[in-house]
Design a protein around this motif. Structure first.
Motif, PDB file in Angstrom:
ATOM      1  N   UNK A 142     -13.935  27.096   0.828  1.00  5.02           N
ATOM      2  CA  UNK A 142     -14.605  28.383  -0.092  1.00  5.02           C
ATOM      3  C   UNK A 142     -14.930  29.762   0.980  1.00  5.02           C
ATOM      4  N   UNK A 143     -14.530  29.679   1.986  1.00  7.12           N
ATOM      5  CA  UNK A 143     -14.550  31.119   2.950  1.00  7.12           C
ATOM      6  C   UNK A 143     -13.402  31.971   2.472  1.00  7.12           C
ATOM      7  N   UNK A 237     -21.700  43.745  -0.851  1.00 10.56           N
ATOM      8  CA  UNK A 237     -21.128  43.288  -2.182  1.00 10.56           C
ATOM      9  C   UNK A 237     -20.472  41.947  -1.954  1.00 10.56           C
ATOM     10  N   UNK A 238     -20.070  41.297  -0.891  1.00  6.57           N
ATOM     11  CA  UNK A 238     -19.823  39.928  -0.772  1.00  6.57           C
ATOM     12  C   UNK A 238     -20.962  39.135  -0.818  1.00  6.57           C
ATOM     13  N   UNK A 242     -21.474  36.085  -3.416  1.00  5.25           N
ATOM     14  CA  UNK A 242     -21.521  34.704  -3.079  1.00  5.25           C
ATOM     15  C   UNK A 242     -22.996  34.315  -3.890  1.00  5.25           C
ATOM     16  N   UNK A 243     -24.030  34.949  -3.579  1.00 14.17           N
ATOM     17  CA  UNK A 243     -25.349  34.554  -3.906  1.00 14.17           C
ATOM     18  C   UNK A 243     -25.388  34.360  -5.729  1.00 14.17           C
ATOM     19  N   UNK A 244     -24.376  35.328  -6.348  1.00 16.06           N
ATOM     20  CA  UNK A 244     -24.231  35.353  -7.677  1.00 16.06           C
ATOM     21  C   UNK A 244     -23.276  34.540  -8.326  1.00 16.06           C
ATOM     22  N   UNK A 245     -22.621  33.622  -7.433  1.00 16.18           N
ATOM     23  CA  UNK A 245     -21.557  33.011  -7.968  1.00 16.18           C
ATOM     24  C   UNK A 245     -21.743  32.293  -9.361  1.00 16.18           C
ATOM     25  N   UNK A 253     -17.749  44.992  -9.777  1.00 11.28           N
ATOM     26  CA  UNK A 253     -19.461  45.022 -10.018  1.00 11.28           C
ATOM     27  C   UNK A 253     -20.237  44.817  -8.931  1.00 11.28           C
ATOM     28  N   UNK A 254     -19.697  43.808  -8.002  1.00 10.25           N
ATOM     29  CA  UNK A 254     -20.578  43.538  -6.790  1.00 10.25           C
ATOM     30  C   UNK A 254     -20.102  44.793  -5.608  1.00 10.25           C
ATOM     31  N   UNK A 255     -19.017  45.050  -5.660  1.00 13.24           N
ATOM     32  CA  UNK A 255     -18.639  46.162  -4.862  1.00 13.24           C
ATOM     33  C   UNK A 255     -19.359  47.659  -5.082  1.00 13.24           C
TER      34      UNK A 255
END
Ligand code: GLY
Length: 335
Positions: A142-143, A237-238, A242-245, A253-255
Motif C-alpha cells: 500500500x505504499x 494532499x497525500x 491516506x487519512x481519508x481512504x 480533491x486532496x491535492x
C-alpha cells in the motif's frame, strides 16, 4: 496538434486532437502484437476501438482503483505477454487513467528490458499530468509508487472526446492538477480558473497544462530539482488521501485541499474561489494532526526534514525544505 517532448534519450510526441482514438492505427505502430490494458471503470468501447485497429491485440481489463496498481497485476500482465509469445519488438498500450498508465508503463519497462509503450489517457487527470513524463510504478504494501522506473512512452494520444463519459467529479479532480500547474507556472492559465470557465475551455486547459508539464520534464526528467513543483499540494494532499481512504476523497480533491495552506495569505482567497468554482472541497474535515503525521511516512520526508512547494504569488513558486515541525506550523497557521 502535436506537442513534442524533447529529452536526451527518448523524445516523443503527444497528439492532442479530438477524435484521434479513431485514427490510432495511423498514429501508432499497431501492426504487431499489442497488449492493451484498461480497467473496469473505463467504458469498454475505448479499449475495443484501439483493439480493433491492432494487428494482434490481447486485451486485459483490470479492476478499477489504486489497489490494482500492484505487483500481482504487474506479474499477471508480464505472464500474459509471455504466454502469448510477445517479443521485444511488440508493444503495450494503456487505455485508462493514472493507475492503468503507471502499471502498464512499468510492464512495458520490464518486459524483456523494455518494449514500446503507448499511453492513451482517458481521464482528465492523466491527460494533463500522469501520462507524460515517464513515471511508471506499482505500489508495494500500500505504499504508493515504491517499485518503478522512469520509462518514457513512445507516443501519447490525447482525445478530449473521451471526457464526455467521465463523471463530473473526476473532471473536477483532474482540473485540480491543472490548477496546480497554473499556480506555480502560468498566471494566464490561472485567469481561466479565476473566471470560472475552465470547463468550457477544457481543450485549452489541457494544452497549457501539457506545455507546462513538458517544459518541466524537459528541464528535469528525473526529478532532481524543478520537477518537484509538480508535487505542489501533494505533500499534505497525500496525508489527507491516506487519512481519508475510507470516506473516499478523490486524488485531485486532496491535492486541492493540500495546496491551500501552501499558498500565501495574499492569494489563498483566490485559490479557494477557484477550487469552489470547480466544485472541489476547500475545508479539511477530520484530524489535521493525524493527517500531518501520515505525511511523515511520505517519501518527501528525509532525515526529519520535509520538501514542499509554496506559492506566494500566482505563477511563481518556492521549493522549500524544512524540519517537519516547521512545516506543520505553517499548515496549522493557515487552515
Ligand atoms: N505527476 C508528477 C510528475 O510527473 O512528476
Amino acid at each position: 496538434m502535436i506537442l513534442r517532448v524533447n529529452l536526451p534519450m527518448d523524445s516523443y510526441d503527444i497528439i492532442l486532437e479530438r477524435g484521434c482514438l479513431k485514427n490510432a492505427k495511423d498514429l501508432l505502430n499497431l501492426n504487431r502484437k499489442c497488449l492493451i490494458v484498461t480497467d473496469s471503470g473505463v467504458p469498454e468501447k475505448y479499449a475495443q476501438l484501439v483493439a480493433s485497429q491492432c494487428f494482434a491485440p490481447t486485451l486485459v481489463t483490470i479492476e478499477q482503483g489504486e489497489k490494482s496498481k500492484n505487483i500481482d497485476n504487474w506479474k499477471l500482465l508480464l505472464e500474459t505477454m509471455l504466454r502469448n509469445d510477445f517479443t521485444r519488438t511488440d508493444c503495450v498500450v494503456a487505455v485508462g487513467g493514472g493507475v492503468v498508465g503507471d502499471l502498464t508503463g512499468f510492464v512495458a519497462a520490464s518486459f524483456m528490458r523494455g518494449v514500446d509503450f503507448y499511453n492513451i489517457p482517458t481521464t482528465l487527470l492523466s491527460q494533463v499530468d500522469s501520462s507524460v513524463g515517464g513515471k511508471v510504478a506499482v505500489d508495494l504494501c500500500s505504499v504508493k509508487n515504491t517499485v518503478g522506473a522512469f520509462y518514457q512512452p513512445k507516443r501519447v494520444l490525447i482525445d478530449p472526446d473521451v471526457l464526455s463519459t467521465l463523471p463530473s467529479r473526476h473532471v473536477s479532480s483532474g482540473l485540480a492538477e491543472s490548477l496546480k500547474m497554473a499556480l506555480t507556472s502560468d498566471a494566464e492559465l490561472f485567469e481561466i480558473f479565476r473566471s470560472g470557465t475552465a470547463l468550457q475551455n477544457v481543450d485549452l486547459v489541457i494544452e497549457r497544462s501539457l506545455k507546462i508539464k513538458i517544459s518541466v520534464v524537459e528541464q528535469d526528467e528525473r526529478e532532481s530539482g524543478l520537477r518537484k513543483i509538480l508535487n505542489f499540494g501533494h505533500t499534505l494532499g497525500h496525508g489527507i488521501e491516506t487519512y481519508d481512504e475510507l470516506s473516499g476523497l478523490h486524488h485531485g480533491e486532496c491535492v486541492g485541499l493540500g495546496m491551500l495552506p501552501m499558498c500565501s495569505d495574499e492569494i489563498r482567497g483566490d485559490v479557494e474561489a477557484a477550487l469552489k468554482a470547480l466544485n472541489l472541497p476547500t475545508k479539511i474535515e477530520g484530524d489535521i494532526e493525524e493527517m500531518m503525521n501520515l505525511v511523515a511516512h511520505d517519501k518527501k520526508c528525509d532525515g526529519g526534514n520535509i520538501s514542499f512547494i509554496t506559492v506566494e504569488k500566482i505563477g511563481s513558486f518556492e521549493i522549500r525544505k524544512l524540519p517537519l515541525e516547521d512545516w506543520k506550523n505553517i499548515v496549522r497557521s493557515r487552515i
